[in-house]
Write an enzyme that holds these catalytic residues in place. Structure first.
Site, mmCIF file in Angstrom:
data_model
loop_
_atom_site.group_PDB
_atom_site.id
_atom_site.type_symbol
_atom_site.label_atom_id
_atom_site.label_comp_id
_atom_site.label_asym_id
_atom_site.label_seq_id
_atom_site.Cartn_x
_atom_site.Cartn_y
_atom_site.Cartn_z
ATOM 1 C CG ASP A 1 5.787 3.448 0.909
ATOM 2 O OD1 ASP A 1 6.079 4.108 1.929
ATOM 3 O OD2 ASP A 1 4.611 3.179 0.595
ATOM 4 C CE LYS B 1 2.223 4.672 8.587
ATOM 5 N NZ LYS B 1 0.886 5.048 9.048
ATOM 6 C CE1 TYR C 1 -3.699 2.506 0.656
ATOM 7 C CE2 TYR C 1 -2.371 3.274 2.505
ATOM 8 C CZ TYR C 1 -3.445 3.441 1.644
ATOM 9 O OH TYR C 1 -4.257 4.536 1.779
#
Length: 455
Positions: free
Chosen positions: A268, A296, A173
């Site tokens: 990623d 994050k 994702y």
């Protein structure tokens, strides 16, 4: 560096799990009257009652609880229950919730103004620290989310290479941009709809989706699309279909084949950045991607993202180059202050503590599953982990989908009732923070042993 993990396989036949999740949730004695009232109200004004799909508990049955406080390794719901938290706000809370230095930094920054729309000194300091810590990053552009970072990375790769196609891997994702919502992980996978409505076919046709850890599939894709592939984007340690690890040599292969074909390698590291090592997965595995997406942890719990990489590629971004990317709140002074406080708090002792806690949790859950005669596959890399209820190895999405989701549902609710909060989906990674103590890990293992013995 090789990533130590434990693909622990318990080939002991277990009792068949019941698939009646509704009947199981009714057995939970924990009262959630205030959460239920809030959820009923939320359903009137918010689609599905939640602002991110996986929070809806649809993968495990029942209704979500609402939290009004978090501190250290714990969250407290509105009904007063204290829970050991292994979601850690989906990764960012690596030092624990409400860390005093982060809270102090936020307060100090907010007193000076919440947003400027003008360059501020903290942006420069954040960029410098990111470049110092990530081996491959020479320049960095701040964004407001990991989704923005990944979306911008694909656009930049296409602009730099003058090619349209790119490769992603099923179950990975990379945010909810159109081109990336093709066989995606996270919430899309949880609900059984890896492809999103509203994504035009003409957009998706440039996305080549391959199985993770499959070398030959990547070779075949490059052979069939000569000089058409701009990049490969990959979670170096996929954490949105549970958690599975790269096979030895796989990331090295991706680095080599992209270089050979004039394509870019995009890591990623929204989840893995600063979690698996100070320089993320690329430091841990010794791989230098061309571009890196971050988020994050670098925001200290506030909305943030970043895109970094080789200077010659990054200079293709406006205002220097032809690839446009912008954001009113990018580099927000409060987000930068929170992120800087967290980055400065990460030191070698913290990473040793995270590794130790991960190993203790891994060993304890392994022993608990063995004692309960239940087949479990436990994958871990540092402070990220996932327990699959399956008897075989999990190297990719196809393997993950073989897991017993009904049994996971029972395990999830049993652990929740015991005061331990895990991600409400078999297809999400768990996270450990530096605030988790040996006592927290021991309590978690004891709870797991009790719950597993009843499955």
């Amino acid at each position: 560096m090789f990533c130590p993990f434990a693909p622990l396989l318990f080939n002991i036949p277990g009792k068949k799990a019941r698939g009646d999740t509704e009947a199981f949730t009714k057995l939970i004695p924990m009262a959630h009257a205030k959460s239920q009232k809030l959820f009923a109200e939320a359903l009137k004004f918010i689609p599905g009652g939640v602002n991110s799909p996986v929070r809806a508990f649809r993968a495990v049955g029942g209704q979500p609880f609402f939290v009004n406080k978090a501190k250290g390794a714990y969250v407290w719901d509105v009904d007063g229950h204290k829970l050991i938290d292994y979601v850690c706000t989906w990764g960012p809370a690596i030092l624990g919730h409400a860390h005093p230095k982060i809270i102090a930094a936020i307060r100090a920054a907010a007193a000076k103004g919440t947003s400027f729309g003008i360059p501020n000194p903290s942006e420069v300091e954040m960029a410098r620290l990111i470049c110092e810590r990530f081996p491959s990053v020479k320049k960095v552009r701040m964004t407001n989310s990991g989704t923005e970072a990944c979306m911008s990375a694909i656009r930049l790769a296409r602009g730099f290479t003058r090619r349209d196609k790119f490769i992603k891997f099923d179950g990975c994702y990379h945010g909810h941009a159109d081109a990336l919502l093709v066989k995606a992980g996270s919430g899309a996978l949880t609900f059984g709809h890896p492809d999103s409505a509203g994504v035009p076919v003409d957009v998706a046709r440039h996305t080549l989706v391959l199985p993770y850890n499959d070398v030959e599939a990547v070779r075949a894709a490059f052979a069939a699309n000569k000089k058409e592939i701009a990049a490969i984007i990959v979670e170096p340690v996929p954490g949105n279909a549970g958690l599975y690890l790269p096979k030895p040599g796989y990331l090295e292969f991706l680095r080599a084949i992209t270089a050979a074909h004039g394509a870019l390698l995009i890591f990623d590291e929204v989840m893995t950045g600063l979690r698996l090592a100070p320089g993320g997965a690329q430091e841990r595995f010794g791989i230098l991607p061309d571009l890196t997406c971050m988020g994050k942890i670098i925001g200290g719990g506030l909305p943030v993202g970043a895109l970094g990489g080789r200077a010659d590629i990054m200079d293709y971004l406006a205002p220097l180059g032809p690839v446009y990317q912008a954001g009113t709140l990018s580099g927000n002074p409060i987000a930068m202050a929170a992120g800087l406080a967290q980055l400065k708090g990460l030191n070698p002792a913290i990473y040793r503590r995270l590794e130790t806690s991960g190993a203790r949790l891994e060993a304890g859950l392994r022993d608990a599953a063995r004692a309960a005669n239940i087949p479990v596959r436990f994958n871990r890399c540092g402070s990220m982990f996932c327990a699959y209820f399956t008897g075989g190895p999990v190297w990719n999405l196809a393997d993950a989908l073989k897991s017993d989701r009904a049994r996971f549902t029972k395990f999830f609710h049993g652990m929740l009732d015991a005061g331990v909060y895990l991600a409400p989906s078999q297809f999400e990674a768990g996270f450990i923070s530096a605030a988790h103590t040996a006592g927290d890990i021991e309590k978690t293992v004891r709870a797991a042993a009790r719950v597993l013995s009843k499955l």
